[in-house]
Design a protein around this motif. Structure first.
Motif, PDB file in Angstrom:
ATOM      1  N   TRP A  82       0.819  -1.356   0.021  1.00 20.67           N
ATOM      2  CA  TRP A  82       0.092   0.031   0.008  1.00 20.67           C
ATOM      3  C   TRP A  82       0.870   1.167  -0.033  1.00 20.67           C
ATOM      4  CZ3 TRP A  82       1.665   2.092   4.435  1.00 20.67           C
ATOM      5  CH2 TRP A  82       1.828   1.317   5.446  1.00 20.67           C
ATOM      6  N   ALA A  89      -4.921   7.823   6.365  1.00 24.34           N
ATOM      7  CA  ALA A  89      -3.997   7.088   5.658  1.00 24.34           C
ATOM      8  C   ALA A  89      -3.208   6.085   6.645  1.00 24.34           C
ATOM      9  CB  ALA A  89      -2.767   7.942   5.094  1.00 24.34           C
ATOM     10  N   ASP A 105     -10.661  19.788   5.500  1.00 24.80           N
ATOM     11  CA  ASP A 105     -10.424  18.233   4.970  1.00 24.80           C
ATOM     12  C   ASP A 105      -9.792  17.473   5.732  1.00 24.80           C
ATOM     13  OD1 ASP A 105     -12.167  18.558   2.728  1.00 24.80           O
ATOM     14  OD2 ASP A 105     -10.466  19.886   1.414  1.00 24.80           O
ATOM     15  N   VAL A 151      -7.121  13.764   6.263  1.00 21.77           N
ATOM     16  CA  VAL A 151      -6.756  12.715   5.519  1.00 21.77           C
ATOM     17  C   VAL A 151      -6.594  11.627   6.421  1.00 21.77           C
ATOM     18  CG1 VAL A 151      -4.380  12.040   4.534  1.00 21.77           C
ATOM     19  CG2 VAL A 151      -4.948  14.271   4.323  1.00 21.77           C
ATOM     20  N   ASN A 165      -1.531   6.311   0.089  1.00 24.12           N
ATOM     21  CA  ASN A 165      -2.524   7.341  -0.396  1.00 24.12           C
ATOM     22  C   ASN A 165      -3.184   7.679   0.573  1.00 24.12           C
ATOM     23  OD1 ASN A 165      -1.244   7.967  -3.016  1.00 24.12           O
ATOM     24  ND2 ASN A 165      -2.288   6.257  -3.928  1.00 24.12           N
ATOM     25  N   VAL A 218     -11.399  13.231   3.553  1.00 25.91           N
ATOM     26  CA  VAL A 218     -12.443  13.032   4.113  1.00 25.91           C
ATOM     27  C   VAL A 218     -13.332  14.648   4.589  1.00 25.91           C
ATOM     28  CG1 VAL A 218     -14.072  12.220   5.895  1.00 25.91           C
ATOM     29  CG2 VAL A 218     -12.024  10.836   4.840  1.00 25.91           C
ATOM     30  N   GLU A 232      -7.052   9.028   1.984  1.00 26.78           N
ATOM     31  CA  GLU A 232      -8.337   9.208   1.597  1.00 26.78           C
ATOM     32  C   GLU A 232      -8.672  10.625   2.089  1.00 26.78           C
ATOM     33  OE1 GLU A 232     -12.012   8.179  -0.179  1.00 26.78           O
ATOM     34  OE2 GLU A 232     -10.309   7.069  -0.161  1.00 26.78           O
TER      35      GLU A 232
END
Length: 117
Positions: A13, A62, A58, A60, A32, A36, A34
């Motif tokens: 990953w 991860a 926002d 993150v 990477n 949200v 995401e």
């Protein structure tokens, strides 16, 4: 980085940001993230005469890994100083607690939304 499954190498990953690191420990890896969108309360406590200010942000979510453990990272996209990074075992316990709390909140909303007879 090549992903061969060897525990000393990059996890599948990992996004490859670690290619510039030295070829020996301590290496770290990150997935990477995401993104949200969240609404957060920045004031530490509730109560008082003024409404609690809310901020749209926002976040993150991860995965990260170092020589000690794999972590779930959660933090604001634009502020690397405010975050939590907990082991994946801890994240599973938090996930259970969060689901329980959200279920309770949903039940409360349903009860309050139901027409009274």
């Amino acid at each position: 980085m090549t992903h061969t499954g060897n525990a000393d190498e990059c996890p599948s990953w990992c996004t490859g940001h670690d290619d510039g690191q030295e070829p020996f420990p301590p290496r770290w890896h990150r997935s990477n993230g995401e993104i949200v969108p969240v609404v957060e309360r920045r004031r530490m406590t509730l109560g008082g005469s003024t409404p609690v200010p809310l901020t749209a942000e926002d976040y993150v979510v991860a995965l990260e890994r170092d020589t000690h453990a794999t972590y779930l990272y959660i933090g604001p996209l634009e502020d690397g100083t405010r975050f939590i990074a907990v082991t994946t075992d801890s994240a599973e316990r938090l996930n259970t607690a969060i689901r329980t709390a959200l279920t309770s909140a949903q039940e409360h909303r349903r009860r309050n939304a139901a027409p009274s007879s």
